[in-house]
Write an enzyme that holds these catalytic residues in place. Structure first.
Site, PDB file in Angstrom:
ATOM      1  CG  HIS A 307      -2.079   0.888   1.095  1.00  0.00           C
ATOM      2  ND1 HIS A 307      -2.014   2.251   1.298  1.00  0.00           N
ATOM      3  CD2 HIS A 307      -3.357   0.615   0.737  1.00  0.00           C
ATOM      4  CE1 HIS A 307      -3.208   2.759   1.075  1.00  0.00           C
ATOM      5  NE2 HIS A 307      -4.041   1.814   0.729  1.00  0.00           N
ATOM      6  CG  ASP A 364      -8.350  -4.359  -2.755  1.00  0.00           C
ATOM      7  OD1 ASP A 364      -9.574  -4.162  -2.712  1.00  0.00           O
ATOM      8  OD2 ASP A 364      -7.527  -3.500  -3.090  1.00  0.00           O
TER       9      ASP A 364
HETATM   10  N1  ACO Z   1       4.013  -7.580  -4.693  1.00  0.00           N
HETATM   11  C1  ACO Z   1       5.366  -7.591  -4.833  1.00  0.00           C
HETATM   12  N2  ACO Z   1       6.156  -6.516  -4.661  1.00  0.00           N
HETATM   13  C2  ACO Z   1       5.551  -5.365  -4.343  1.00  0.00           C
HETATM   14  C3  ACO Z   1       4.160  -5.276  -4.171  1.00  0.00           C
HETATM   15  C4  ACO Z   1       3.384  -6.443  -4.354  1.00  0.00           C
HETATM   16  N3  ACO Z   1       2.054  -6.423  -4.200  1.00  0.00           N
HETATM   17  N4  ACO Z   1       3.819  -3.997  -3.856  1.00  0.00           N
HETATM   18  C5  ACO Z   1       4.980  -3.315  -3.840  1.00  0.00           C
HETATM   19  N5  ACO Z   1       6.020  -4.140  -4.117  1.00  0.00           N
HETATM   20  C6  ACO Z   1       7.447  -3.783  -4.131  1.00  0.00           C
HETATM   21  C7  ACO Z   1       7.822  -3.017  -5.391  1.00  0.00           C
HETATM   22  O1  ACO Z   1       8.248  -3.876  -6.418  1.00  0.00           O
HETATM   23  C8  ACO Z   1       8.922  -2.123  -4.882  1.00  0.00           C
HETATM   24  O2  ACO Z   1      10.077  -2.894  -4.766  1.00  0.00           O
HETATM   25  P1  ACO Z   1      11.537  -2.240  -5.128  1.00  0.00           P
HETATM   26  O3  ACO Z   1      11.689  -1.085  -4.189  1.00  0.00           O
HETATM   27  O4  ACO Z   1      12.502  -3.321  -4.905  1.00  0.00           O
HETATM   28  O5  ACO Z   1      11.442  -1.817  -6.561  1.00  0.00           O
HETATM   29  C9  ACO Z   1       8.476  -1.778  -3.459  1.00  0.00           C
HETATM   30  O6  ACO Z   1       7.662  -2.891  -3.042  1.00  0.00           O
HETATM   31  C10 ACO Z   1       7.690  -0.488  -3.358  1.00  0.00           C
HETATM   32  O7  ACO Z   1       6.595  -0.587  -4.283  1.00  0.00           O
HETATM   33  P2  ACO Z   1       5.978   0.643  -5.058  1.00  0.00           P
HETATM   34  O8  ACO Z   1       5.446   0.167  -6.363  1.00  0.00           O
HETATM   35  O9  ACO Z   1       6.934   1.793  -5.065  1.00  0.00           O
HETATM   36  O10 ACO Z   1       4.798   1.027  -4.117  1.00  0.00           O
HETATM   37  P3  ACO Z   1       3.614   2.011  -4.482  1.00  0.00           P
HETATM   38  O11 ACO Z   1       3.299   2.751  -3.257  1.00  0.00           O
HETATM   39  O12 ACO Z   1       3.903   2.793  -5.713  1.00  0.00           O
HETATM   40  O13 ACO Z   1       2.418   1.002  -4.882  1.00  0.00           O
HETATM   41  C11 ACO Z   1       0.586  -0.455  -4.697  1.00  0.00           C
HETATM   42  C12 ACO Z   1       1.397   0.662  -4.020  1.00  0.00           C
HETATM   43  C13 ACO Z   1       0.147   0.015  -6.091  1.00  0.00           C
HETATM   44  C14 ACO Z   1      -0.650  -0.693  -3.865  1.00  0.00           C
HETATM   45  C15 ACO Z   1       1.464  -1.726  -4.787  1.00  0.00           C
HETATM   46  O14 ACO Z   1       1.807  -2.159  -3.499  1.00  0.00           O
HETATM   47  C16 ACO Z   1       0.788  -2.850  -5.569  1.00  0.00           C
HETATM   48  O15 ACO Z   1       0.897  -2.882  -6.787  1.00  0.00           O
HETATM   49  N6  ACO Z   1       0.064  -3.780  -4.864  1.00  0.00           N
HETATM   50  C17 ACO Z   1      -0.628  -4.832  -5.551  1.00  0.00           C
HETATM   51  C18 ACO Z   1      -1.948  -4.315  -6.067  1.00  0.00           C
HETATM   52  C19 ACO Z   1      -2.941  -4.052  -4.949  1.00  0.00           C
HETATM   53  O16 ACO Z   1      -3.151  -4.873  -4.070  1.00  0.00           O
HETATM   54  N7  ACO Z   1      -3.590  -2.884  -5.041  1.00  0.00           N
HETATM   55  C20 ACO Z   1      -4.592  -2.468  -4.072  1.00  0.00           C
HETATM   56  C21 ACO Z   1      -4.076  -1.340  -3.242  1.00  0.00           C
HETATM   57  S1  ACO Z   1      -5.194  -0.832  -2.011  1.00  0.00           S
HETATM   58  C22 ACO Z   1      -6.387   0.023  -2.812  1.00  0.00           C
HETATM   59  O17 ACO Z   1      -6.252   0.672  -3.757  1.00  0.00           O
HETATM   60  C23 ACO Z   1      -7.658  -0.167  -2.314  1.00  0.00           C
END
Ligand code: ACO
Length: 429
Positions: A307, A364
């Protein structure tokens, strides 16, 4: 202690700029750069807006490091235990918990405005039966603007209450009708005698010759699902609604844009992606460890994890996990996908990749288990999220409208070609 307002100093190219600082009621500090460009010619660069406060807001407080979520000051755990979705919606939109008289009157208004204009029903015939329900929801919510010209320009709180009652009531009718259309089933009209959640389940699952009777725990589980999705401050869809609303676009069209923003798999589409992921793992017998290794190789993300704000447990995920267990218990059923989700959670929370990045289950991860148990198909999951998030979108739209916010218009760092001359087509290679 000095009462002098705090400032921050920015130094660039030998010049210093004093920037005011704003402190929120929970101690959050924001450096005000609203005059930066005028004073210095500089702009800030913050792709994804992760460090940008776009507004001051009284509605919802989140502390992602501590796993705290409060609606208008009330902890989400208390709201989840004691409130209903409609009461929560009134709290978010109008600022205070309603009195009994206010709540009763608002419920009456929901019943008075639950029907869609019969002409609007023809729109459903124009969509293919396999059309995505989010597309239908976004289109039909926007189309409400044509049918309610009296609600396009809001004049005072009573008028706003009327617009809110219309939208909160009608979104449920639109959502249920989009499902019935996809199933080739006749529309079940709303029943004014039924309260919000039961009425929705009735429109979804009743048949003309057999009225749906919700099983034990179903209504409470749905109400809880909606409450926990009701607001989450400046998330992507909320910010979209605020941005569209900043052009003084009407409430229906602004909310329609919010539905579109919510649709994506990184936002409201994640709940269905979680169930698809768990189903794939179960059907193909993929060991949880193996799946996580592929996530770590960045083949795909672990849906329902991570998140932008929470770097600790998302309190909503905890409540939804308990609610999923309780609902299944009440229904006298089990769900293999819940067992698999728990196995996945445990494995991820003990894995360095997820620990180092503070990746926890988000709202979720478990919500889809509840929706499945209620009989809601996966294609409708983001629609359910939209019904839940609607009070938040409205509350933020109203807050901006009352504050008379300036049009939202970010800047950019241009990286394209510099000035060049037009090349006639005969000379292009
Ligand atoms: N699975 C694996 N790795 C992940 C995940 C995940 N679900 N989420 C983040 N990471 C990793 C990224 O690859 C990144 O790694 P790095 O630093 O080595 O490159 C690090 O964690 C930080 O991730 P970001 O993408 O910078 O985080 P951001 O805040 O931009 O994204 C998000 C947040 C979009 C929710 C992300 O965690 C994600 O894609 N989750 C999966 C989709 C999801 O469940 N979305 C629902 C969110 S809640 C909502 O909207 C209701």
């Amino acid at each position: 202690m000095s009462n002098k307002p705090k400032t921050a100093t920015l130094t660039y190219d030998g010049k210093s700029y004093e920037l005011p600082v704003h402190v929120g009621s929970e101690g959050e500090v924001g450096i005000d750069i609203s005059c930066l460009r005028k004073d210095s010619g500089l702009i800030t660069f913050d792709p994804g807006y992760a460090n940008t406060g776009s507004c001051k807001s009284n509605i919802t407080f989140v502390d992602g490091e501590k796993g705290i979520l409060r609606y208008r000051g009330y902890p989400i755990e208390e709201i989840a235990e004691k409130s209903t979705f409609i009461e929560t919606a009134m709290l978010l939109i109008f600022g205070e918990l309603p009195t009994q008289a206010e709540l009763t009157r608002f419920r009456e208004m929901l019943s008075e405005h639950e029907l869609l204009n019969e002409d609007l029903l023809h729109h459903f015939d124009g969509f293919p039966s396999n059309g995505d329900p989010m597309s239908i929801l976004s289109a039909v919510v926007s189309a409400l603007s044509c049918y309610h010209p009296d609600l396009l320009k809001i004049d005072g709180e009573d008028h706003m209450r009327l617009a809110v009652a219309n939208l909160i009531s009608k979104i449920r009718t639109i959502a249920a009708f989009s499902y019935r259309k996809s199933m080739g089933l006749p529309f079940m009209y709303p029943d004014p005698k039924l309260r919000y959640c039961v009425n929705f389940l009735h429109m979804m699952f009743s048949l003309p010759f057999k009225l749906y009777e919700p099983p034990l725990g179903a209504v409470r589980a749905l109400s809880l699902f909606l409450i926990l999705h009701a607001d989450h401050e400046q998330n992507c869809s909320c910010s979209t609604v605020r941005m569209v609303g900043s052009t003084q676009t009407n409430l229906f069209a602004s909310v329609s844009a919010g539905v579109s923003a919510l649709w994506g798999p990184l936002h409201g589409g994640a709940n269905s992606a979680v169930i698809r992921m768990l189903t794939l793992i179960r059907n193909e017998g993929i060991p949880v460890r193996e799946y996580l290794e592929r996530v770590k190789k960045r083949e795909f993300r672990l849906m329902g994890f991570g998140h932008r704000i929470y770097k600790n447990f998302d309190p909503r995920a905890k409540l939804l996990k308990n609610a999923a267990h309780n609902l299944l218990l009440n229904l006298g059923r089990s769900d293999e996908l819940l067992d698999l989700a728990q196995e996945m959670e445990e494995a991820a929370l003990n894995d360095d990749y997820f620990v180092e990045r503070s990746l926890y289950p988000n709202v979720d991860f478990y919500s889809g288990i509840i929706l499945r148990a209620l009989g809601v198909p996966v294609s409708m999951f983001p629609v359910m999220f939209s019904i839940g998030r609607l009070p938040g979108w409205i509350a933020h739209w109203y807050e901006d409208a009352q504050a008379g916010t300036r049009i939202h218009r970010p800047r950019q760092i241009y990286t394209g070609p510099q000035r060049r001359s037009y090349v006639p087509i005969s000379q292009r290679k």
